[in-house]
Write an enzyme that holds these catalytic residues in place. Structure first.
Site, short mmCIF file in Angstrom:
data_model
loop_
_atom_site.label_atom_id
_atom_site.label_comp_id
_atom_site.label_asym_id
_atom_site.label_seq_id
_atom_site.Cartn_x
_atom_site.Cartn_y
_atom_site.Cartn_z
N ARG A 71 28.07 0.75 16.41
CA ARG A 71 27.87 2.19 16.23
C ARG A 71 26.43 2.40 15.74
NH1 ARG A 71 31.77 2.86 18.88
NH2 ARG A 71 33.67 4.04 18.39
N GLU B 290 24.42 10.35 18.96
CA GLU B 290 24.90 10.43 20.35
C GLU B 290 25.52 11.78 20.65
OE1 GLU B 290 27.54 7.29 21.67
OE2 GLU B 290 26.26 5.84 20.66
N HIS C 270 25.85 3.89 25.71
CA HIS C 270 27.19 3.59 25.17
C HIS C 270 28.16 3.17 26.29
CE1 HIS C 270 30.15 4.57 21.67
NE2 HIS C 270 30.57 3.55 22.39
C1 DGY Z 1 35.41 2.57 21.30
O1 DGY Z 1 36.45 2.71 21.94
O2 DGY Z 1 35.37 2.65 20.08
C2 DGY Z 1 34.15 2.23 21.99
O3 DGY Z 1 33.04 2.61 21.29
C3 DGY Z 1 34.07 2.66 23.40
O4 DGY Z 1 33.04 1.84 23.93
#
Ligand code: DGY
Length: 334
Positions: A246, A275, A296
């Site tokens: 993240r 984002e 992402h």
């Molecule tokens: C999630 O599902 O947490 C992911 O970040 C998707 O890539």
């Protein structure tokens, strides 16, 4: 809810056809065919009407939204591995169960982390661009042109040795990297032995000694800006950092400064602090070949999305059958 009535399930984004079809067969499912992210008002309306909300990482399910839930809403079955977009504590206080979709995107995410670990030091995107930007015109091979840095023999420091971190470690070992890791808990002796991994209880000490940092920990209040300006300053100027977890785990402003000042050699980022907005300074660094940016997409395979959908279905079914859903997220556990 009576056993005959199908639960009203509100799904915030378009899912693969196979998943949506299954959801329509089993539930009174409200789909989002055109994939427009729902407005706050649409989410509030869904909270008031639906028995189950199926959000994903692009929805902010905060305390104020949860306060709008009608008494019928008992389950938030997130189509995601991460659950930092949901206030799990607030949901628990309202008696709402939260589930996620762990395990099924581990390998895909680790593949993409490895792709970035390769792409940055071997200048993959820069090289590919030489041909496309110049429309195939290229002066040809030369001994000193497009030199990157060798991967084999270097040290990788994995921040967060959960499922994804361990999967990254397996790949990195196969590429000849020696594995170092920092985690709240040490992994089993067997895993450590198989990976020939070195554990660092001090993140600071590990950062100063590795060539590549891979960020693989969950986003929690405790990991916000874990890679702070102070910690980034511990890295060697030849080191690179890769983030598929993240954006908020790295202080992005400090990272940009360190890259600009040559205190870090490069970065590969699949996630960003704000984002879907991406800091234009990062885009500039990418155009200069110092960083590789991806939108992402590290878990974006059809297989993972179908498996995630299957998990959501199982979580909803189990819950309405009166059992504890397999992927229940407990407050305070992250
Ligand atoms: C999630 O599902 O947490 C992911 O970040 C998707 O890539």
């Amino acid at each position: 809810m009576s056993s005959r009535k199908k639960p009203l399930v509100f799904i915030t984004r378009k899912l693969p056809d196979a998943v949506e079809t299954r959801m329509r067969e089993l539930f009174d499912a409200e789909l989002n065919i055109d994939d427009t992210p729902p407005s706050r008002e649409a989410l509030i309306d869904a909270m008031k009407r639906a028995d189950v909300l199926v959000p994903t990482v692009t929805d902010r399910i905060d305390e104020a939204l949860i306060a709008e839930a009608g008494p019928q809403l008992k389950l938030i079955a997130s189509f995601s591995n991460g659950i930092d977009h949901i206030d799990v504590e607030a949901a628990a206080r309202r008696g709402i169960t939260v589930t996620n979709t762990p395990n099924v995107l581990t390998e895909d995410t680790a593949d993409m982390a490895m792709a970035l670990i390769l792409a940055v030091p071997r200048r993959l995107v820069e090289g590919a661009r030489v041909l496309t930007d110049r429309k195939g015109e290229w002066a040809g091979w030369s001994p000193t042109w497009m030199l990157g840095r060798r991967l084999s023999g270097k040290r990788i420091g994995i921040v967060g040795m959960g499922r994804i971190g361990t999967a990254v470690a397996r790949r990195a070992k196969a590429f000849g990297l020696s594995i170092h890791y920092h985690n709240r808990k040490r992994v089993s002796r067997e895993t450590e032995a198989n990976l020939e991994a070195t554990y660092w209880d001090s993140l600071d000490q590990m950062l100063a000694r590795v060539d590549i940092v891979s960020v693989n920990c969950p986003s929690t209040p405790a990991t916000y800006h874990l890679l702070s300006a102070r910690r980034l300053a511990l890295l060697q100027p030849t080191s690179i950092i890769v983030n598929t977890a993240r954006g908020g785990i790295i202080d992005e402003t400090a990272l940009i400064k360190a890259l600009r000042e040559g205190r870090i050699a490069g970065a590969g980022l699949d996630v960003f602090e704000n984002e879907p907005a991406v800091n234009p300074k990062l885009v500039r660094l990418a155009n200069e070949g110092k960083v590789v940016l991806l939108p992402h997409m590290s878990s974006a395979t059809l297989e993972s999305r179908i498996d995630m959908g299957e998990k959501v279905v199982i979580n909803i079914r189990t819950f309405f059958d009166g059992h504890r859903p397999p992927d229940r997220v407990l407050p305070g556990r992250l």
